[in-house]
Design a protein around this motif. Structure first.
Motif, short mmCIF file in Angstrom:
data_model
loop_
_atom_site.label_atom_id
_atom_site.label_comp_id
_atom_site.label_asym_id
_atom_site.label_seq_id
_atom_site.Cartn_x
_atom_site.Cartn_y
_atom_site.Cartn_z
N LYS A 65 -32.22 -21.60 -77.02
CA LYS A 65 -31.37 -22.07 -75.78
C LYS A 65 -30.01 -21.05 -75.78
O LYS A 65 -29.24 -21.13 -74.81
CB LYS A 65 -30.90 -23.33 -75.53
CG LYS A 65 -31.94 -24.49 -75.71
CD LYS A 65 -32.98 -24.13 -74.65
CE LYS A 65 -34.11 -25.13 -74.51
NZ LYS A 65 -35.43 -24.65 -73.96
N GLY A 66 -29.79 -20.52 -76.57
CA GLY A 66 -28.54 -19.26 -76.69
C GLY A 66 -27.53 -20.03 -77.90
O GLY A 66 -27.48 -20.99 -78.48
N CYS A 67 -26.66 -19.15 -78.18
CA CYS A 67 -25.50 -19.02 -79.24
C CYS A 67 -24.66 -20.33 -78.89
O CYS A 67 -24.29 -21.21 -79.67
CB CYS A 67 -24.84 -18.06 -79.48
SG CYS A 67 -23.59 -18.10 -80.82
N GLY A 68 -24.39 -20.31 -77.44
CA GLY A 68 -23.43 -21.43 -76.98
C GLY A 68 -23.99 -22.92 -77.18
O GLY A 68 -23.20 -23.87 -77.81
N SER A 69 -25.12 -23.12 -76.89
CA SER A 69 -25.73 -24.39 -76.86
C SER A 69 -25.98 -24.62 -78.59
O SER A 69 -25.74 -25.81 -78.70
CB SER A 69 -26.91 -24.49 -76.38
OG SER A 69 -26.99 -24.21 -75.19
N VAL A 70 -26.16 -23.63 -79.27
CA VAL A 70 -26.18 -24.35 -80.63
C VAL A 70 -24.82 -24.44 -81.42
O VAL A 70 -24.90 -25.50 -81.79
CB VAL A 70 -26.75 -23.05 -81.58
CG1 VAL A 70 -26.96 -23.20 -83.00
CG2 VAL A 70 -28.44 -22.60 -81.13
#
Length: 53
Positions: A20-25
């Motif tokens: 889902k992308g770096c921000g979500s992680v």
């Protein structure tokens, strides 16, 4: 949302949102460090939110 993704959200939330992308992680990881329940809830919301697109 597959059953395997839900199980992964419960066991290790940051792994469930890797695609889902770096921000979500990062957000899920921080919440997971603060407590298992907030990280799990955030992961389930992020994974479930993808279905609406």
């Amino acid at each position: 949302m597959s059953i395997w993704r839900v199980i992964l959200c419960i066991i290790c939330p940051p792994l469930a949102v890797l695609d889902k992308g770096c921000g979500s992680v990062v957000i899920t990881f921080i919440l997971w460090l603060l407590g298992w329940v907030p990280g799990t809830i955030a992961a389930l919301i992020i994974v479930n939110g993808d279905k609406k697109r």
